[in-house]
Design an enzyme around this catalytic site. Structure first.
Site, short mmCIF file in Angstrom:
data_model
loop_
_atom_site.label_atom_id
_atom_site.label_comp_id
_atom_site.label_asym_id
_atom_site.label_seq_id
_atom_site.Cartn_x
_atom_site.Cartn_y
_atom_site.Cartn_z
N ASP A 1 0.82 -1.20 0.00
CA ASP A 1 0.00 0.00 0.00
C ASP A 1 0.87 1.26 0.00
O ASP A 1 1.96 1.27 0.57
CB ASP A 1 -0.90 -0.01 1.24
CG ASP A 1 -2.04 0.99 1.14
OD1 ASP A 1 -2.32 1.47 0.02
OD2 ASP A 1 -2.63 1.31 2.18
N GLY A 2 0.36 2.32 -0.64
CA GLY A 2 1.00 3.62 -0.56
C GLY A 2 1.63 4.12 -1.85
O GLY A 2 2.25 5.19 -1.86
N ASN A 3 1.46 3.39 -2.96
CA ASN A 3 2.06 3.84 -4.22
C ASN A 3 1.55 5.21 -4.64
O ASN A 3 2.33 6.09 -5.01
CB ASN A 3 1.75 2.84 -5.35
CG ASN A 3 2.50 1.53 -5.19
OD1 ASN A 3 3.47 1.44 -4.46
ND2 ASN A 3 2.03 0.51 -5.89
N ARG B 1 0.01 7.61 -2.83
CA ARG B 1 0.38 8.69 -1.90
C ARG B 1 1.87 9.02 -2.03
O ARG B 1 2.27 10.18 -1.91
CB ARG B 1 0.03 8.28 -0.47
CG ARG B 1 -1.47 8.37 -0.17
CD ARG B 1 -1.81 7.77 1.16
NE ARG B 1 -1.71 6.32 1.14
CZ ARG B 1 -1.54 5.57 2.23
NH1 ARG B 1 -1.45 6.15 3.42
NH2 ARG B 1 -1.49 4.26 2.13
N ARG C 1 -0.28 9.03 -10.12
CA ARG C 1 -0.32 7.78 -9.39
C ARG C 1 0.43 6.67 -10.13
O ARG C 1 1.04 5.80 -9.52
CB ARG C 1 -1.77 7.34 -9.14
CG ARG C 1 -2.51 8.24 -8.15
CD ARG C 1 -3.98 7.82 -8.04
NE ARG C 1 -4.12 6.46 -7.58
CZ ARG C 1 -4.13 6.11 -6.30
NH1 ARG C 1 -4.00 7.04 -5.34
NH2 ARG C 1 -4.27 4.85 -5.95
N SER D 1 -7.03 -5.95 -6.17
CA SER D 1 -8.21 -6.53 -5.54
C SER D 1 -9.42 -6.45 -6.46
O SER D 1 -9.43 -5.69 -7.45
CB SER D 1 -8.52 -5.80 -4.23
OG SER D 1 -9.05 -4.51 -4.49
N ASN E 1 -10.54 -3.00 -6.71
CA ASN E 1 -9.72 -2.09 -7.52
C ASN E 1 -10.28 -1.88 -8.93
O ASN E 1 -9.92 -0.90 -9.60
CB ASN E 1 -8.28 -2.59 -7.62
CG ASN E 1 -7.49 -2.43 -6.35
OD1 ASN E 1 -6.51 -3.14 -6.11
ND2 ASN E 1 -7.90 -1.51 -5.49
N SER F 1 -8.24 -5.23 4.55
CA SER F 1 -8.75 -4.91 3.21
C SER F 1 -9.13 -6.15 2.40
O SER F 1 -8.77 -6.28 1.23
CB SER F 1 -7.72 -4.07 2.45
OG SER F 1 -7.55 -2.81 3.07
#
Length: 244
Positions: A21-23, A25, A34, A66, A69, A195
């Protein structure tokens, strides 16, 4: 002393699962799109895969995409699918003796991506080192629902009775039936939730959450997570006295 020097190589978790997680941001902090973060995250996948294999991890499962997504903006989904297609490097797997597997509803993936992935699965199937598993178009609720449907069909056909439904029989109908449950689940990016990831399998996994965004999660971060794991006592419902 570095975290790597503190690792007990005789107590490496057999199966490590990661929520990457965090790509987005990470890219936003740098004033970029992004997609830039996803590209950087793909590079981290290669780094962590090779390091996990060197350490002796037997299974590395990465939450790549996911089922939820698919609801992201279409241009981001298209970019992710293109990146996935370009990021599969079979030679890296062959060089490191890594086999490759996929879990999830892969029929939803674009045909070219699906063919590329299946070819990689086939080519690496004889490798005997670590198994890298990508969770693609995956969610735990989807997986458990599919297992329930399969078992219901067997009962309907008279090939199984309700009394024969056990946690073990459910396990055999999950997409992860070829590997043990995760010993360690890592989530990067600062969020503290699962998640919809491997909910059945993580019943007794050790959970590790860190603030580091996935593109910055390099070897030393993995070493730190494993050190934290090795400091814990895994009791599986028993007492400390029973374990000792």
């Amino acid at each position: 002393m570095s975290y790597k020097e503190q690792i007990d190589l005789n107590r490496i978790p057999k199966h490590v699962a990661i929520i990457m997680d965090g790509n987005g941001r990470w890219a936003k902090q740098r004033g970029r799109e992004r997609s830039f973060g996803h590209q950087a995250g793909a590079e981290t996948v290669h780094i962590i895969t090779e390091e996990a294999a060197r350490l002796g991890v037997k299974f590395l499962t990465l939450y790549t995409f996911s089922t939820e997504n698919w609801n992201r903006p279409s241009d981001e989904v298209a970019a992710l699918m293109s990146l996935l297609f370009d990021s599969i490097e079979e030679e890296t797997f062959m060089k490191n003796n890594i086999s490759f597997r996929i879990i999830g509803d892969i029929n939803k993936l674009p045909e070219n991506v699906r063919k590329r992935l299946n070819a990689c699965v086939e080519r690496t199937s004889k490798n005997t080192g670590m198994c890298l598993v990508l969770a693609l178009s995956y969610s735990a609720r989807w997986e458990i629902t599919e297992a329930a449907r399969q078992i219901a069909t067997l009962v309907q056909k008279g090939e199984m009775t309700p009394e024969e439904i056990t946690s073990e029989s459910i396990q055999t109908h999950l997409t992860t039936n070829f590997m043990p449950d995760p010993d360690l689940l890592i989530r990067t990016g600062g969020e503290i939730r699962l998640s919809n990831y491997l909910l059945w399998q993580c019943a007794y996994s050790e959970l590790y959450f860190c603030e580091t965004f996935w593109p910055d999660f390099k070897e030393e971060e993995l070493h730190k997570a494993i050190c934290d794991y090795q400091r814990r006592e895994r009791r599986f419902g028993k007492t400390s006295e029973q374990i000792s």
